[in-house]
Design an enzyme around this catalytic site. Structure first.
Site, PDB file in Angstrom:
ATOM      1  N   SER A  26      -1.998 -26.474   2.953  1.00 20.58           N
ATOM      2  CA  SER A  26      -2.092 -26.068   3.720  1.00 20.58           C
ATOM      3  C   SER A  26      -0.639 -24.366   3.120  1.00 20.58           C
ATOM      4  CB  SER A  26      -0.653 -26.447   4.646  1.00 20.58           C
ATOM      5  OG  SER A  26      -0.227 -24.956   5.626  1.00 20.58           O
ATOM      6  N   TYR A  53       7.305 -30.218   7.767  1.00 17.27           N
ATOM      7  CA  TYR A  53       5.848 -30.292   7.402  1.00 17.27           C
ATOM      8  C   TYR A  53       5.484 -29.445   6.876  1.00 17.27           C
ATOM      9  CZ  TYR A  53       0.712 -28.667   7.920  1.00 17.27           C
ATOM     10  OH  TYR A  53      -0.305 -28.417   8.026  1.00 17.27           O
TER      11      TYR A  53
HETATM   12  N1  LIG Z   1      -5.183 -25.414  11.805  1.00 14.35           N
HETATM   13  C1  LIG Z   1      -4.619 -25.270  10.757  1.00 14.35           C
HETATM   14  O1  LIG Z   1      -4.553 -24.489  11.398  1.00 14.35           O
HETATM   15  C2  LIG Z   1      -4.238 -26.011   9.668  1.00 14.35           C
HETATM   16  C3  LIG Z   1      -3.888 -25.303   7.846  1.00 14.35           C
HETATM   17  C4  LIG Z   1      -3.305 -25.537   7.187  1.00 14.35           C
HETATM   18  C5  LIG Z   1      -4.088 -27.330   7.134  1.00 14.35           C
HETATM   19  N2  LIG Z   1      -3.995 -28.049   8.110  1.00 14.35           N
HETATM   20  C6  LIG Z   1      -4.488 -29.184   8.191  1.00 14.35           C
HETATM   21  O2  LIG Z   1      -5.763 -29.488   7.704  1.00 14.35           O
HETATM   22  C7  LIG Z   1      -5.426 -30.785   8.024  1.00 14.35           C
HETATM   23  C8  LIG Z   1      -6.932 -31.252   9.096  1.00 14.35           C
HETATM   24  O3  LIG Z   1      -5.877 -30.696  10.533  1.00 14.35           O
HETATM   25  P1  LIG Z   1      -6.678 -30.436  11.438  1.00 14.35           P
HETATM   26  O4  LIG Z   1      -6.132 -28.841  11.657  1.00 14.35           O
HETATM   27  O5  LIG Z   1      -8.438 -30.409  11.447  1.00 14.35           O
HETATM   28  O6  LIG Z   1      -5.955 -30.599  13.109  1.00 14.35           O
HETATM   29  P2  LIG Z   1      -6.956 -31.305  13.626  1.00 14.35           P
HETATM   30  O7  LIG Z   1      -8.229 -31.557  14.443  1.00 14.35           O
HETATM   31  O8  LIG Z   1      -5.515 -31.976  14.599  1.00 14.35           O
HETATM   32  O9  LIG Z   1      -6.816 -32.804  12.840  1.00 14.35           O
HETATM   33  C9  LIG Z   1      -6.535 -33.887  12.771  1.00 14.35           C
HETATM   34  C10 LIG Z   1      -6.926 -34.917  12.094  1.00 14.35           C
HETATM   35  O10 LIG Z   1      -5.981 -35.923  11.838  1.00 14.35           O
HETATM   36  C11 LIG Z   1      -6.462 -37.301  11.879  1.00 14.35           C
HETATM   37  N3  LIG Z   1      -4.792 -37.954  12.543  1.00 14.35           N
HETATM   38  C12 LIG Z   1      -3.955 -37.664  13.255  1.00 14.35           C
HETATM   39  N4  LIG Z   1      -3.137 -38.153  13.114  1.00 14.35           N
HETATM   40  C13 LIG Z   1      -3.699 -39.304  12.415  1.00 14.35           C
HETATM   41  C14 LIG Z   1      -3.155 -40.509  12.328  1.00 14.35           C
HETATM   42  N5  LIG Z   1      -2.168 -41.377  12.985  1.00 14.35           N
HETATM   43  N6  LIG Z   1      -4.348 -41.781  11.386  1.00 14.35           N
HETATM   44  C15 LIG Z   1      -5.264 -41.415  11.299  1.00 14.35           C
HETATM   45  N7  LIG Z   1      -5.973 -40.474  11.245  1.00 14.35           N
HETATM   46  C16 LIG Z   1      -4.056 -39.022  12.104  1.00 14.35           C
HETATM   47  C17 LIG Z   1      -6.714 -37.592  13.782  1.00 14.35           C
HETATM   48  O11 LIG Z   1      -7.905 -38.148  14.215  1.00 14.35           O
HETATM   49  P3  LIG Z   1      -7.367 -38.989  15.356  1.00 14.35           P
HETATM   50  O12 LIG Z   1      -6.311 -38.312  16.187  1.00 14.35           O
HETATM   51  O13 LIG Z   1      -7.960 -39.443  16.076  1.00 14.35           O
HETATM   52  O14 LIG Z   1      -6.464 -39.889  14.993  1.00 14.35           O
HETATM   53  C18 LIG Z   1      -7.751 -35.995  13.660  1.00 14.35           C
HETATM   54  O15 LIG Z   1      -8.960 -35.881  13.022  1.00 14.35           O
HETATM   55  C19 LIG Z   1      -3.949 -31.122   8.169  1.00 14.35           C
HETATM   56  O16 LIG Z   1      -3.482 -32.107   7.112  1.00 14.35           O
HETATM   57  C20 LIG Z   1      -2.986 -30.299   8.524  1.00 14.35           C
HETATM   58  O17 LIG Z   1      -1.940 -29.948   7.734  1.00 14.35           O
HETATM   59  C21 LIG Z   1      -4.316 -27.196   9.627  1.00 14.35           C
END
Ligand SMILES: NC(=O)c1ccc[n+]([C@@H]2O[C@H](COP(=O)([O-])OP(=O)(O)OC[C@H]3O[C@@H](n4cnc5c(N)ncnc54)[C@H](OP(=O)(O)O)[C@@H]3O)[C@@H](O)[C@H]2O)c1
Length: 270
Positions: free
Chosen positions: A142, A155
Site C-alpha cells: 500500500s 496497518y
Molecule cells: N482499497 C484500498 O484503498 C487499498 C489501498 C492499498 C492497499 N490495499 C490492499 O489491497 C488488498 C485487498 O483489499 P481490497 O481493497 O480489495 O479490499 P476488500 O474489497 O475488502 O477485499 C479484501 C479481500 O480480503 C479477503 N479477506 C479479508 N479477511 C480475510 C481473512 N481473514 N481470510 C481470508 N481472506 C480474507 C476478503 O474476503 P472475505 O471477506 O471473503 O474473506 C476480500 O476478498 C489488501 O491487502 C489491502 O490492504 C487496499
C-alpha cells in the site's frame, strides 16, 4: 510474461483488488485457485470465470487470520495436487482508530493476515517456483508502506513489512525466472473502507482493475515495486524530502479522526 496454462493462487479473491486480479488472470488464460472466507462469492466467481474464459478454477474457503493458516492453505493445495506458478498475496484489511481503543484480538488478526499468512504462503510456494525457474509473486502492500500512519499504525506497519520483504525477495530472485513485485496502491474503489473507515480514504479512489493492470506492467518490466497513479507516487515520495518527525506529524494531521479535531487537546510537538 505468458500466463497461459499457469496456475495462479489469489488470496482475497472474493472482492475488490483480488477479484480484479482473478478476472485479469483468467482473461490471460491462467487456471486459478481462489481463496477467501466468503464461499458463495468465490463459487459464483469461479463459475463465471470458468465458463467465460475456459480456465479451471478451484475454490478454497479459508480464514487466513488464523494462526498458521497460510501454511495450512499451501498444504491443502499440495494435497489436491495443485502446483502454483503465480501467487497473488492480496488478502488484507486495515483497522482505523487510536491504538489504545482498538480491540487486541482484531489487531492480532490484522497482523496474522497481512503479515504472517503472506509470509507463510511465500515461504511455502517460492521453493517450487525457484526449482522450476518459473513463476511470479505479487504482494499487495500500500502507499501506507512508505510512512507511519497514525490511527492506522498497525496497518501501516504491516504494509511496510510487506514492502521490505518483497523488495528483498525481488533482489534475491533477480536474474532468475521468478518475478517478484510489491503492488502499492493508494485509495482504491473496493470494500476496504467498509472495514477500515471512510475516513481512512485519502484522495480519489482508483478502480481496482486499473490497479491490477499496473501490477502486470510492473511484472512484465521486472520492477520491484509499483505505485499506481502519479498522485500516489508523489505522496509516497514525501518521506524523502522531510524529516521522519515532520512526516509523522503531517500524517497524524491528515488521518486524525474528525471527532478528535474539535474536542481533543492538540498533540504535543515532539
Ligand atoms: N482499497 C484500498 O484503498 C487499498 C489501498 C492499498 C492497499 N490495499 C490492499 O489491497 C488488498 C485487498 O483489499 P481490497 O481493497 O480489495 O479490499 P476488500 O474489497 O475488502 O477485499 C479484501 C479481500 O480480503 C479477503 N479477506 C479479508 N479477511 C480475510 C481473512 N481473514 N481470510 C481470508 N481472506 C480474507 C476478503 O474476503 P472475505 O471477506 O471473503 O474473506 C476480500 O476478498 C489488501 O491487502 C489491502 O490492504 C487496499
Amino acid at each position: 510474461m505468458d500466463f497461459k496454462r499457469t496456475r495462479a493462487l489469489v488470496t482475497g479473491a472474493s472482492s475488490g483488488i483480488g477479484e480484479a486480479f482473478a478476472r485479469e488472470l483468467a482473461g490471460r488464460g491462467a487456471d486459478l485457485v481462489l481463496a477467501a472466507r466468503s464461499a458463495d462469492k468465490l463459487q459464483a466467481l469461479a463459475k463465471e470465470l470458468g465458463g467465460r474464459c475456459g480456465v479451471s478454477v478451484e475454490v478454497v474457503v479459508v480464514d487466513l487470520s488464523e494462526p498458521r493458516a497460510g501454511t495450512g492453505l499451501a498444504a491443502e493445495l499440495s494435497s489436491r495436487g495443485l502446483e502454483i506458478d503465480v501467487l497473488i498475496n492480496n488478502a488484507g484489511f486495515g483497522l482505523f482508530g487510536p491504538l489504545h481503543e482498538t480491540e487486541p484480538e482484531r489487531i492480532a488478526e490484522e497482523v496474522q493476515l497481512n503479515v504472517a499468512a503472506l509470509t507463510e504462503l511465500t515461504c511455502a510456494l517460492l521453493p517450487g517456483m525457484r526449482a522450476r525457474d518459473r513463476g511470479a509473486i505479487v504482494n499487495v502492500a500500500s502507499t501506507a508502506a512508505f510512512q507511519p500512519v497514525p490511527y492506522m499504525s498497525v496497518y501501516g506497519a504491516t504494509k511496510a513489512y510487506v514492502l521490505s520483504f518483497t523488495e528483498a525477495l525481488w533482489a534475491e530472485t533477480r536474474g532468475t525466472g521468478v518475478r517478484v513485485t510489491a503492488l502499492c496502491p493508494g485509495a482504491t474503489e473496493t470494500a476496504f473502507f467498509e472495514v477500515a473507515s471512510e475516513h481512512a480514504s485519502i484522495g480519489r479512489r482508483m478502480p481496482a482493475d486499473r490497479v491490477v493492470k499496473a501490477a502486470f506492467r510492473a511484472l512484465e518490466r521486472g520492477r520491484s515495486t509499483v505505485i499506481p497513479g502519479l498522485g500516489n507516487r508523489m505522496l509516497a515520495s514525501t518521506p524523502r524530502v522531510a524529516t521522519r518527525q515532520t512526516v509523522a506529524r503531517l500524517a497524524e494531521r491528515t488521518m486524525r479522526p474528525k471527532s478528535r479535531s474539535a474536542g481533543s487537546p492538540r498533540p504535543q510537538r515532539a
